[in-house]
Design a protein around this motif. Structure first.
Motif, PDB file in Angstrom:
ATOM      1  N   GLU A   1      31.896  29.366  39.477  1.00 35.24           N
ATOM      2  CA  GLU A   1      33.087  30.095  39.925  1.00 35.24           C
ATOM      3  C   GLU A   1      32.949  31.592  39.657  1.00 35.24           C
ATOM      4  OE1 GLU A   1      36.322  30.370  42.069  1.00 35.24           O
ATOM      5  OE2 GLU A   1      35.348  28.448  41.673  1.00 35.24           O
ATOM      6  N   ASN A   2      32.429  31.946  38.487  1.00 35.64           N
ATOM      7  CA  ASN A   2      32.208  33.361  38.164  1.00 35.64           C
ATOM      8  C   ASN A   2      31.174  33.984  39.108  1.00 35.64           C
ATOM      9  OD1 ASN A   2      34.058  33.530  36.113  1.00 35.64           O
ATOM     10  ND2 ASN A   2      32.580  33.054  34.496  1.00 35.64           N
ATOM     11  N   THR A   3      30.149  33.230  39.434  1.00 39.08           N
ATOM     12  CA  THR A   3      29.123  33.719  40.354  1.00 39.08           C
ATOM     13  C   THR A   3      29.718  33.966  41.734  1.00 39.08           C
ATOM     14  OG1 THR A   3      27.432  32.506  39.133  1.00 39.08           O
ATOM     15  CG2 THR A   3      26.867  33.236  41.348  1.00 39.08           C
ATOM     16  N   LYS A   4      30.557  33.045  42.213  1.00 39.18           N
ATOM     17  CA  LYS A   4      31.222  33.224  43.516  1.00 39.18           C
ATOM     18  C   LYS A   4      32.107  34.463  43.502  1.00 39.18           C
ATOM     19  CE  LYS A   4      31.671  28.530  45.359  1.00 39.18           C
ATOM     20  NZ  LYS A   4      32.652  27.486  45.667  1.00 39.18           N
ATOM     21  N   SER A   5      32.845  34.630  42.426  1.00 39.76           N
ATOM     22  CA  SER A   5      33.727  35.792  42.308  1.00 39.76           C
ATOM     23  C   SER A   5      32.931  37.089  42.327  1.00 39.76           C
ATOM     24  CB  SER A   5      34.530  35.678  41.012  1.00 39.76           C
ATOM     25  OG  SER A   5      35.298  36.824  40.803  1.00 39.76           O
ATOM     26  N   THR A   6      31.817  37.110  41.602  1.00 44.38           N
ATOM     27  CA  THR A   6      30.953  38.295  41.572  1.00 44.38           C
ATOM     28  C   THR A   6      30.372  38.578  42.950  1.00 44.38           C
ATOM     29  OG1 THR A   6      30.390  37.850  39.273  1.00 44.38           O
ATOM     30  CG2 THR A   6      28.929  39.333  40.477  1.00 44.38           C
TER      31      THR A   6
ATOM     32  N   THR B   1      32.565  43.012  48.955  1.00 44.06           N
ATOM     33  CA  THR B   1      33.614  44.019  49.119  1.00 44.06           C
ATOM     34  C   THR B   1      33.065  45.396  48.783  1.00 44.06           C
ATOM     35  OG1 THR B   1      35.286  42.387  48.525  1.00 44.06           O
ATOM     36  CG2 THR B   1      35.931  44.690  48.377  1.00 44.06           C
TER      37      THR B   1
ATOM     38  N   ASN C   1      31.710  37.799  45.873  1.00 43.98           N
ATOM     39  CA  ASN C   1      32.774  38.343  46.716  1.00 43.98           C
ATOM     40  C   ASN C   1      33.026  39.812  46.405  1.00 43.98           C
ATOM     41  OD1 ASN C   1      33.174  35.982  48.122  1.00 43.98           O
ATOM     42  ND2 ASN C   1      34.804  35.255  46.770  1.00 43.98           N
ATOM     43  N   LYS C   2      32.982  40.167  45.115  1.00 47.41           N
ATOM     44  CA  LYS C   2      33.160  41.567  44.736  1.00 47.41           C
ATOM     45  C   LYS C   2      32.010  42.407  45.274  1.00 47.41           C
ATOM     46  CE  LYS C   2      35.853  40.700  40.580  1.00 47.41           C
ATOM     47  NZ  LYS C   2      35.842  40.688  39.108  1.00 47.41           N
ATOM     48  N   ASP C   3      30.788  41.857  45.219  1.00 41.82           N
ATOM     49  CA  ASP C   3      29.629  42.581  45.739  1.00 41.82           C
ATOM     50  C   ASP C   3      29.759  42.815  47.240  1.00 41.82           C
ATOM     51  OD1 ASP C   3      28.470  42.786  43.274  1.00 41.82           O
ATOM     52  OD2 ASP C   3      27.017  41.175  43.573  1.00 41.82           O
TER      53      ASP C   3
END
Length: 160
Positions: free
Chosen positions: A21-26, A32, A28-30
């Motif tokens: 989940e943290n990897t997915k969030s990172t 963006t 998505n931020k990348d």
């Protein structure tokens, strides 16, 4: 012992889930961040093109001709602005550059035509550019064949 193995397995599964989940969030931020960098880069490019245009003409509605373009291109600051946009410009190629930028062939440049021309000249040729060129060359070849056939026909009629 079986209870401990199942508990450890569950804890590892939860830890793995949190990590994914943290990897997915990172990620998505990348993405963006990448989009924002692209937008910022594009805005900076537009400002640099405007600065370059303003060095030729103080007014975005004004058009410039080849003589004005060549005269302003003598200024090293203008050449430096071109260089910052990735185009190496010397006085020897100023006429050719003007005609490459004059997309509508009127002998005058306006700001939109100037920006579009600069964008087209930046970087290396891409596959789509090469495909467009091949298509255009094929079209010219076909038109030349038709013209040649017509000339042969007209020549034969004149002789006969």
């Amino acid at each position: 012992s079986m209870y401990i193995a199942i508990a450890v397995f569950c804890v590892l599964n939860i830890v793995t889930g949190v990590f994914v989940e943290n990897t997915k969030s990172t990620l998505n931020k990348d993405e963006t961040h990448l989009v924002m960098e692209t937008i910022q880069s594009r805005m900076q490019w537009v400002e640099e093109v405007k600065a370059l245009w303003n060095s030729f003409s103080g007014d975005c509605n004004e058009e410039i001709d080849a003589a004005t373009f060549k005269e302003r291109l003598k200024d090293f600051r203008v050449q430096a602005l071109f260089e910052r946009l990735g185009l190496s410009v010397e006085m020897e190629n100023s006429d050719g550059l003007f005609w490459l930028l004059d997309l509508d062939g009127t002998g005058k440049l306006h700001v939109d035509e100037f920006a579009m021309g600069i964008q087209m000249l930046q970087g290396t040729a891409k596959n789509i550019d090469m495909a467009r060129l091949r298509h255009m060359m094929g079209s010219v070849k076909n038109q030349l064949a038709v013209l040649t056939d017509l000339m042969v026909t007209v020549g034969a009629e004149d002789m006969g």
